[in-house]
Design a protein around this motif. Structure first.
Motif, PDB file in Angstrom:
ATOM      1  N   GLN A   1      -7.731  -1.770  -4.524  1.00 28.75           N
ATOM      2  CA  GLN A   1      -7.836  -0.826  -3.404  1.00 28.75           C
ATOM      3  C   GLN A   1      -8.723  -1.391  -2.294  1.00 28.75           C
ATOM      4  O   GLN A   1      -8.407  -1.294  -1.102  1.00 28.75           O
ATOM      5  CB  GLN A   1      -8.440   0.499  -3.886  1.00 28.75           C
ATOM      6  CG  GLN A   1      -7.520   1.310  -4.772  1.00 28.75           C
ATOM      7  CD  GLN A   1      -8.177   2.594  -5.271  1.00 28.75           C
ATOM      8  OE1 GLN A   1      -7.782   3.117  -6.298  1.00 28.75           O
ATOM      9  NE2 GLN A   1      -9.180   3.100  -4.553  1.00 28.75           N
TER      10      GLN A   1
ATOM     11  N   PHE B   1       0.273   3.156  -3.359  1.00 28.64           N
ATOM     12  CA  PHE B   1      -0.781   4.155  -3.147  1.00 28.64           C
ATOM     13  C   PHE B   1      -0.239   5.386  -2.431  1.00 28.64           C
ATOM     14  O   PHE B   1      -0.938   6.042  -1.648  1.00 28.64           O
ATOM     15  CB  PHE B   1      -1.968   3.539  -2.378  1.00 28.64           C
ATOM     16  CG  PHE B   1      -2.668   2.459  -3.152  1.00 28.64           C
ATOM     17  CD1 PHE B   1      -3.473   2.758  -4.246  1.00 28.64           C
ATOM     18  CD2 PHE B   1      -2.490   1.109  -2.814  1.00 28.64           C
ATOM     19  CE1 PHE B   1      -4.104   1.757  -4.975  1.00 28.64           C
ATOM     20  CE2 PHE B   1      -3.117   0.111  -3.538  1.00 28.64           C
ATOM     21  CZ  PHE B   1      -3.932   0.423  -4.628  1.00 28.64           C
TER      22      PHE B   1
ATOM     23  N   SER C   1       0.834  -1.206   0.000  1.00 32.86           N
ATOM     24  CA  SER C   1       0.000   0.000   0.000  1.00 32.86           C
ATOM     25  C   SER C   1       0.871   1.260   0.000  1.00 32.86           C
ATOM     26  O   SER C   1       0.607   2.218  -0.737  1.00 32.86           O
ATOM     27  CB  SER C   1      -0.911  -0.013   1.233  1.00 32.86           C
ATOM     28  OG  SER C   1      -1.850   1.020   1.176  1.00 32.86           O
TER      29      SER C   1
ATOM     30  N   PRO D   1      -5.531   2.924   0.759  1.00 34.39           N
ATOM     31  CA  PRO D   1      -6.434   3.264  -0.351  1.00 34.39           C
ATOM     32  C   PRO D   1      -7.900   3.295   0.089  1.00 34.39           C
ATOM     33  O   PRO D   1      -8.286   2.577   1.012  1.00 34.39           O
ATOM     34  CB  PRO D   1      -6.198   2.129  -1.360  1.00 34.39           C
ATOM     35  CG  PRO D   1      -5.686   0.983  -0.550  1.00 34.39           C
ATOM     36  CD  PRO D   1      -4.900   1.600   0.571  1.00 34.39           C
TER      37      PRO D   1
ATOM     38  N   ASN E   1      -7.685   6.822   2.003  1.00 33.63           N
ATOM     39  CA  ASN E   1      -6.778   7.896   1.565  1.00 33.63           C
ATOM     40  C   ASN E   1      -6.046   8.564   2.734  1.00 33.63           C
ATOM     41  O   ASN E   1      -5.446   9.630   2.567  1.00 33.63           O
ATOM     42  CB  ASN E   1      -7.507   8.973   0.724  1.00 33.63           C
ATOM     43  CG  ASN E   1      -7.914   8.420  -0.633  1.00 33.63           C
ATOM     44  OD1 ASN E   1      -7.159   7.642  -1.240  1.00 33.63           O
ATOM     45  ND2 ASN E   1      -9.097   8.783  -1.097  1.00 33.63           N
TER      46      ASN E   1
ATOM     47  N   TYR F   1      -7.619  -2.226   1.479  1.00 29.18           N
ATOM     48  CA  TYR F   1      -8.295  -1.531   2.584  1.00 29.18           C
ATOM     49  C   TYR F   1      -8.889  -2.539   3.573  1.00 29.18           C
ATOM     50  O   TYR F   1      -8.703  -2.413   4.798  1.00 29.18           O
ATOM     51  CB  TYR F   1      -9.406  -0.600   2.084  1.00 29.18           C
ATOM     52  CG  TYR F   1     -10.095   0.095   3.236  1.00 29.18           C
ATOM     53  CD1 TYR F   1      -9.589   1.282   3.755  1.00 29.18           C
ATOM     54  CD2 TYR F   1     -11.209  -0.484   3.865  1.00 29.18           C
ATOM     55  CE1 TYR F   1     -10.178   1.891   4.858  1.00 29.18           C
ATOM     56  CE2 TYR F   1     -11.804   0.120   4.973  1.00 29.18           C
ATOM     57  CZ  TYR F   1     -11.276   1.299   5.462  1.00 29.18           C
ATOM     58  OH  TYR F   1     -11.850   1.891   6.562  1.00 29.18           O
TER      59      TYR F   1
END
Length: 506
Positions: free
Chosen positions: A441, A367, A363, A372, A492, A445
């Motif tokens: 994603q 990301f 991640s 994510p 995020n 997550y």
């Protein structure tokens, strides 16, 4: 709600060993569990500084009593700090307030004509510091708990507490309170101890033999029997006989090893009854640790497990995890540095730490150092999330001593399911295509958020490592009272610094 958890206080005639670390770590796990549920908790542990064994140990080292007791107290305290015991009270029976309270209890019982002075001839075990009946000894006439130590025939005058007047009442209390002794095997053992009439309990030692102890208030030529003195710590820690101790005492749970069931299950309740005091709420009893292959630990065989050595080699949470996972309430359990290492590498390293490391690093790299944001959840995602809540919810309920292995096992089983999930979903493949990037994603997550829930639960067992993992995930503070809640990681949101949680040890 209150919870008052006690460990035995440990003799200081030798250095702290794995048995001391074990009982105190289990008490710490129970404390953290109760705190997570929102309870007001007090945990006491510490040292028993009186008695013949400690007196002789000081003499062997050529040390004055106070110097010896200070040294040993410091040693025990440093080991408990090392293994992460969040104790609230560290007991030292040489404390003046404790000694005064012990003498006060004796005087109260003496004034009721429940203590008598008489001459006694009997078999004495120095290891147990108590007189033994013939039925307590092995066929060879030895104490089963101290087979290498010769018992002695002793004749002396002492003071005795009348026990038999309270036997039926204690049996009735056990019948009326099935949770008083857990697990059931030890409750049955205690009932067996109370099946026959009880002999009076010798509660003094002549100063000609033992001087390290609490003076008898009604006869200065004697000191208090070490068990009578030691057991009273459970009350003096909470300021008995001053008012205000009652709310803690009503919620008192003693954690003990099976070898001290008789003092805690027979002597202590009868002492309390004789003094007109209520009994503790519960005795939670555990079995012992033996070496690999079921061999009793001994320095001569070289199979003794030193908690300091384990922590230096593997870290504190390797030790805490093994003790929590492999303790069995009613049968002895095997332990060795090799077994601890294997469990650490296979469970903490491969199943939990490795999963966190690979997914967090993926991640972080793909990301932009963030968790994510997820898209729609699939049936596989929902199934995993349901498993996580079920396994972790064991830590959002009250845990008893004998529950600990099963609750930790549930986390291992869950980690295996999570590893299968991530291997099957293969986010590294999903990431390669624009069409499946949102699915990638979601998988990342879901995995990271589920790991957060696991680590919040494991704050009760391996708090140091769990806190590190939660910092890596930049997780918000866990709710109190704690319950496994999904989707608390921010999509995020930034990840923390990624480090190897459980580096492999050879």
């Amino acid at each position: 709600m209150k919870s008052y958890i006690t460990t035995p206080i440990y003799y200081v005639n030798g250095s702290p060993h794995i048995g001391h670390a074990f009982t105190s770590v289990m008490a710490d796990i129970l404390k953290r569990n109760r705190q997570a549920l929102g309870c007001d908790v007090m945990l006491s542990t510490g040292v028993d500084e009186h008695g013949q064994k400690n007196q002789e140990a000081a003499a062997e080292l050529g040390m004055g009593y106070q110097e010896f007791l200070d040294m040993r107290g410091k040693e025990f305290r440093s080991v408990f700090d090392l293994v992460g015991i969040s104790y609230d009270y560290f007991v030292r029976t040489s404390r003046e307030g404790h000694k005064q309270a012990v003498a006060g209890m004796e005087q109260t019982i003496f004034d009721k004509d429940l203590i008598v002075k008489k001459n006694y001839t009997g078999t004495y075990c120095k290891g147990c510091e108590e007189f033994k009946k013939e039925s307590d000894l092995t066929e060879d006439g030895q104490c089963p708990l101290h087979p290498t130590m010769q018992v002695e025939q002793t004749e002396e005058t002492n003071y005795f507490l009348k026990m038999e007047p309270f036997r039926e009442r204690l049996l009735q209390h056990i019948a009326d309170n099935p949770d008083f002794v857990q697990p059931e095997a030890f409750r049955n053992e205690l009932k067996q101890m109370l099946a026959e009439p009880l002999e009076d309990l010798c509660i003094s030692r002549p100063k000609s033999r033992v001087t390290l102890g609490v003076d008898l208030p009604f006869d200065p030529d004697f000191v208090t029997y070490v068990w009578f003195d030691a057991l009273t710590n459970y009350l003096t820690n909470i300021d008995w006989p001053e008012d205000g101790y009652q709310s803690w005492w009503a919620e008192c749970e003693h954690l003990i090893g099976k070898d001290i069931l008789k003092p805690h299950g027979v002597y202590w309740p009868i002492m309390l009854m004789a003094a007109g005091l209520p009994l503790p709420k519960k005795l939670s009893v555990h079995s012992h640790w033996v070496g690999a292959g079921g061999v009793k630990m001994s320095k001569s065989i070289g199979n003794v497990v030193d908690p300091i050595e384990v922590v230096e080699k593997l870290g504190v949470d390797a030790l805490r995890w093994y003790l929590a996972r492999h303790m069995r309430a009613d049968s002895d359990s095997q332990i060795s540095v090799e077994l601890i290492t294997q469990t650490y590498n296979s469970e903490l390293g491969n199943k939990i730490g490795n999963l966190l490391s690979r997914v967090a690093k993926f991640s972080n790299k793909n990301f932009g150092g963030k968790v994510p944001a997820p898209g729609p959840l699939s049936a596989e995602d929902e199934a995993l999330r349901k498993s996580v809540v079920e396994a972790a919810s064991g830590f959002s309920r009250w845990i008893d001593l004998q529950d600990i292995p099963a609750r930790t096992q549930a986390i291992v089983t869950l980690a295996e399911e999570m590893n299968e999930y991530i291997d099957k979903q293969a986010p590294w493949t999903l990431f390669k295509s624009e069409d499946t990037r949102e699915r990638c994603q979601t998988v990342i997550y879901v995995t990271l958020d589920c790991l957060r829930v696991i680590m919040e639960a494991l704050q009760q067992v391996i708090p140091g490592s769990a806190d590190k993992a939660l910092a890596m995930l930049n997780a918000p503070a866990a709710p109190r009272p704690w319950t496994p809640v999904l989707d608390r990681l921010e999509g995020n949101g930034d990840l923390g610094e990624i480090e190897s949680l459980f580096p492999r040890v050879q």
